[in-house]
Design an enzyme around this catalytic site. Structure first.
Site, mmCIF file in Angstrom:
data_model
loop_
_atom_site.group_PDB
_atom_site.id
_atom_site.type_symbol
_atom_site.label_atom_id
_atom_site.label_comp_id
_atom_site.label_asym_id
_atom_site.label_seq_id
_atom_site.Cartn_x
_atom_site.Cartn_y
_atom_site.Cartn_z
ATOM 1 N N ARG A 209 23.182 126.579 -20.024
ATOM 2 C CA ARG A 209 23.131 127.813 -19.234
ATOM 3 C C ARG A 209 23.679 127.624 -17.818
ATOM 4 O O ARG A 209 24.522 128.371 -17.360
ATOM 5 C CB ARG A 209 21.694 128.340 -19.181
ATOM 6 C CG ARG A 209 21.169 128.837 -20.520
ATOM 7 C CD ARG A 209 19.672 128.951 -20.506
ATOM 8 N NE ARG A 209 19.058 127.689 -20.075
ATOM 9 C CZ ARG A 209 17.768 127.509 -19.872
ATOM 10 N NH1 ARG A 209 16.926 128.519 -20.032
ATOM 11 N NH2 ARG A 209 17.305 126.332 -19.499
ATOM 12 N N TYR B 142 5.082 121.345 -29.406
ATOM 13 C CA TYR B 142 6.429 120.758 -29.436
ATOM 14 C C TYR B 142 6.721 120.049 -30.765
ATOM 15 O O TYR B 142 7.769 120.298 -31.383
ATOM 16 C CB TYR B 142 6.548 119.783 -28.267
ATOM 17 C CG TYR B 142 7.779 118.920 -28.229
ATOM 18 C CD1 TYR B 142 9.017 119.454 -27.880
ATOM 19 C CD2 TYR B 142 7.704 117.552 -28.520
ATOM 20 C CE1 TYR B 142 10.139 118.644 -27.824
ATOM 21 C CE2 TYR B 142 8.825 116.743 -28.460
ATOM 22 C CZ TYR B 142 10.044 117.284 -28.112
ATOM 23 O OH TYR B 142 11.151 116.485 -28.058
ATOM 24 N N LYS C 37 10.028 120.000 -33.854
ATOM 25 C CA LYS C 37 10.853 118.844 -34.227
ATOM 26 C C LYS C 37 10.658 118.471 -35.692
ATOM 27 O O LYS C 37 11.564 117.946 -36.333
ATOM 28 C CB LYS C 37 10.537 117.669 -33.291
ATOM 29 C CG LYS C 37 10.896 117.947 -31.824
ATOM 30 C CD LYS C 37 12.400 118.194 -31.652
ATOM 31 C CE LYS C 37 12.826 118.351 -30.217
ATOM 32 N NZ LYS C 37 14.286 118.514 -30.076
HETATM 33 N N1 LIG Z 1 13.668 113.288 -22.918
HETATM 34 C C1 LIG Z 1 12.931 112.813 -23.888
HETATM 35 O O1 LIG Z 1 12.052 111.966 -23.664
HETATM 36 C C2 LIG Z 1 13.146 113.271 -25.296
HETATM 37 C C3 LIG Z 1 13.925 114.372 -25.604
HETATM 38 N N2 LIG Z 1 14.109 114.726 -26.917
HETATM 39 C C4 LIG Z 1 14.974 115.843 -27.279
HETATM 40 O O2 LIG Z 1 16.314 115.483 -26.957
HETATM 41 C C5 LIG Z 1 17.045 116.625 -26.525
HETATM 42 C C6 LIG Z 1 17.597 116.380 -25.136
HETATM 43 O O3 LIG Z 1 16.531 116.123 -24.287
HETATM 44 P P1 LIG Z 1 16.739 115.884 -22.708
HETATM 45 O O4 LIG Z 1 18.020 115.229 -22.480
HETATM 46 O O5 LIG Z 1 15.481 115.315 -22.235
HETATM 47 O O6 LIG Z 1 16.801 117.414 -22.228
HETATM 48 P P2 LIG Z 1 17.067 117.984 -20.757
HETATM 49 O O7 LIG Z 1 16.000 119.012 -20.504
HETATM 50 O O8 LIG Z 1 17.244 116.903 -19.774
HETATM 51 O O9 LIG Z 1 18.441 118.774 -20.984
HETATM 52 C C7 LIG Z 1 18.436 119.872 -21.829
HETATM 53 C C8 LIG Z 1 19.831 120.422 -21.990
HETATM 54 O O10 LIG Z 1 19.771 121.593 -22.819
HETATM 55 C C9 LIG Z 1 20.255 122.710 -22.077
HETATM 56 N N3 LIG Z 1 19.499 123.909 -22.465
HETATM 57 C C10 LIG Z 1 18.189 124.123 -22.284
HETATM 58 N N4 LIG Z 1 17.862 125.359 -22.699
HETATM 59 C C11 LIG Z 1 19.002 125.926 -23.130
HETATM 60 C C12 LIG Z 1 19.330 127.195 -23.678
HETATM 61 N N5 LIG Z 1 18.399 128.136 -23.846
HETATM 62 N N6 LIG Z 1 20.605 127.448 -24.019
HETATM 63 C C13 LIG Z 1 21.549 126.507 -23.840
HETATM 64 N N7 LIG Z 1 21.306 125.297 -23.350
HETATM 65 C C14 LIG Z 1 20.046 125.018 -22.999
HETATM 66 C C15 LIG Z 1 20.073 122.324 -20.626
HETATM 67 O O11 LIG Z 1 20.920 123.024 -19.743
HETATM 68 P P3 LIG Z 1 20.491 124.443 -19.048
HETATM 69 O O12 LIG Z 1 19.065 124.290 -18.616
HETATM 70 O O13 LIG Z 1 21.444 124.628 -17.937
HETATM 71 O O14 LIG Z 1 20.646 125.477 -20.107
HETATM 72 C C16 LIG Z 1 20.456 120.861 -20.707
HETATM 73 O O15 LIG Z 1 21.835 120.728 -20.787
HETATM 74 C C17 LIG Z 1 16.074 117.792 -26.608
HETATM 75 O O16 LIG Z 1 16.231 118.421 -27.865
HETATM 76 C C18 LIG Z 1 14.712 117.132 -26.531
HETATM 77 O O17 LIG Z 1 13.710 117.884 -27.162
HETATM 78 C C19 LIG Z 1 13.566 114.013 -27.921
HETATM 79 C C20 LIG Z 1 12.793 112.932 -27.659
HETATM 80 C C21 LIG Z 1 12.508 112.484 -26.338
HETATM 81 C C1 LIG Z 2 3.942 102.907 -37.847
HETATM 82 C C2 LIG Z 2 3.175 103.061 -36.617
HETATM 83 C C3 LIG Z 2 3.881 102.864 -35.330
HETATM 84 C C4 LIG Z 2 3.332 103.801 -34.323
HETATM 85 C C5 LIG Z 2 4.055 103.848 -33.034
HETATM 86 C C6 LIG Z 2 3.931 105.192 -32.412
HETATM 87 C C7 LIG Z 2 4.444 105.247 -31.018
HETATM 88 C C8 LIG Z 2 4.428 106.625 -30.496
HETATM 89 C C9 LIG Z 2 5.134 106.735 -29.190
HETATM 90 C C10 LIG Z 2 5.446 108.152 -28.865
HETATM 91 C C11 LIG Z 2 6.530 108.299 -27.876
HETATM 92 C C12 LIG Z 2 6.946 109.734 -27.750
HETATM 93 C C13 LIG Z 2 8.406 109.865 -27.449
HETATM 94 C C14 LIG Z 2 9.003 111.221 -27.649
HETATM 95 C C15 LIG Z 2 8.527 112.218 -26.641
HETATM 96 C C16 LIG Z 2 9.301 113.458 -26.643
HETATM 97 O O1 LIG Z 2 9.922 113.881 -27.562
HETATM 98 C C17 LIG Z 2 9.161 114.219 -25.414
HETATM 99 N N1 LIG Z 2 9.222 113.377 -24.294
HETATM 100 C C18 LIG Z 2 10.137 115.341 -25.386
HETATM 101 O O2 LIG Z 2 10.972 115.416 -24.343
#
Ligand SMILES: NC(=O)C1=CN([C@@H]2O[C@H](COP(=O)(O)OP(=O)(O)OC[C@H]3O[C@@H](n4cnc5c(N)ncnc54)[C@H](OP(=O)(O)O)[C@@H]3O)[C@@H](O)[C@H]2O)C=CC1
Ligand SMILES: CCCCCCCCCCCCCCCC(=O)[C@@H](N)CO
Length: 351
Positions: free
Chosen positions: A86, A214, A218
């Protein structure tokens, strides 16, 4: 008499012959070790199964975090990239970074980098963004769709609003679905054997306190990916799903503002930079993995909850699968204790 690999190895040591029982055990063991080589050998023969060179790749959420990491990796490896999000400023910044990345990689052809501002939770905007992306490629749908846009609002169940539940489903699941649905329809119509990559999370394989709004979003992506992987064999379209653990992205900083202490305690503080995660994700894709993980815990969870999905490494998945239930039980106990202790502190008003 030498009648099997294990006997052969044993006979080389000049010891007494193996008994039949010993021979059976030793051969099974050898077969197990050998099976760990099957997938690496297959991958070696197949080569790169995710070649992005000269391909047009469309990345949602490509402006910051994981999506930016992915965009930069793609630029480095010779792809034309369109990023969608966005906010304009970070989009523009990422396009500049991609140009630098491509220049440094000295790819011998001109790469196209574009950004599109659109909200992927809005069906019309998701479709309009795909249209705009195709304009620079003679109206052709992108070859590869990578959905990284997503968000997390961790809270205790009773403190979260149902609007927050709906919003996360709208962005993480439907925001992905609208883009995938429209682009695959176009791929099928025009006979493009493209690829689809979804982004789930460790929380798409396990659930614990703080992620009730959340984790289901996923898990939903997992269900989608499993159906699509099978169904898209009809068209030669590949489907992959990445399960990242913690990534130190802007999104992570933001979610920490609402994250309950107990959730922080359970998830720990280890993680990857978004670029490292993107590198690992690309490595898994090159090996043709359906389920991609980039950290030990998530890989363990992948095996523990493997269900009916293709193996990442046939032999190793089997061996890890034998240990996984013990790890899972340990994690379950530890997590229960953490939550109960948190509850006690809450009662005493310690937090
Ligand atoms: N960070 C983490 O620890 C983890 C993240 N994930 C997943 O990985 C993916 C990336 O995460 P992360 O890098 O942390 O995310 P960020 O929040 O850092 O970035 C999100 C991105 O998505 C865009 N976005 C958000 N809402 C919209 C929308 N409505 N339309 C279009 N674009 C959108 C944002 O831009 P803008 O806001 O400008 O639209 C940005 O580019 C996500 O799906 C997240 O759930 C999974 C595990 C762990
Ligand atoms: C077989 C048994 C092994 C068990 C190990 C379990 C460890 C769990 C760790 C959880 C870490 C969560 C990361 C993702 C978080 C996420 O998606 C958000 N931060 C979104 O942005």
């Amino acid at each position: 008499m030498v009648w099997s690999p294990a006997d052969l190895i044993w006979s080389l040591t000049n010891r007494a012959q193996l008994t039949v029982f010993e021979a059976i055990c030793a051969n099974l063991f050898l077969a197990l070790i050998a099976s760990m080589g099957i997938t690496p050998l297959y991958n070696l023969l197949k080569g790169n199964q995710f070649n992005v060179r000269g391909k047009h790749v469309y990345v949602t959420g490509g402006s910051v975090g994981l999506g930016r990491g992915v965009a930069l990796e793609l630029a480095k490896h010779g792809a034309h990239v369109t990023i969608v999000a966005r906010k304009e400023a970070p989009l523009k910044e990422t396009v500049e970074l991609m140009k630098k990345e491509a220049a440094a990689a000295k790819n011998p052809f001109e790469q196209k980098f574009h950004w599109i501002s659109a909200d992927v939770t809005d069906k019309e905007q998701a479709i309009r963004a795909l249209d705009e992306a195709s304009v620079h490629f003679g109206g052709k749908v992108p070859d590869i769709i990578m959905c990284c846009a997503g968000t997390s609002i961790p809270k205790l169940f009773v403190e979260a609003t149902t609007d927050e539940f709906e919003y996360q489903m709208k962005l993480n699941y439907f925001g992905t679905l609208y883009t995938v649905h429209e682009s695959v329809k176009r791929m099928v119509e025009t006979g493009i054997k493209g690829k689809i990559v979804l982004t789930s999370s460790t929380m798409g394989l396990v659930g614990f306190a703080g992620y009730s709004s959340y984790a289901p979003t996923k898990y939903a992506l997992r269900g989608l990916a499993e159906c699509l992987r099978n169904e898209f064999l009809l068209y030669g379209i590949g489907t992959h799903i990445y399960y990242p653990g913690t990534m130190f992205s802007p999104g992570y900083e933001n979610e920490n503002l609402t994250k309950p202490l107990v959730t922080r305690e359970i998830e720990g503080s280890t993680g990857l930079t978004p670029r490292e995660a993107a590198k690992g994700m690309m490595a898994g894709l090159r090996k043709g993995q359906f389920t991609i993980t980039t950290d030990f815990d998530t890989n363990f969870l992948r095996v523990a909850g493997k269900g009916v999905t293709p193996s990442t490494n046939i032999g190793l998945d089997y061996v890890l699968g034998l240990i996984a239930p013990f790890g899972a039980t340990w994690f379950l106990w530890e997590t229960n204790i953490k939550v109960k202790n948190f509850g006690k502190k809450l009662l005493k008003n310690d937090i």
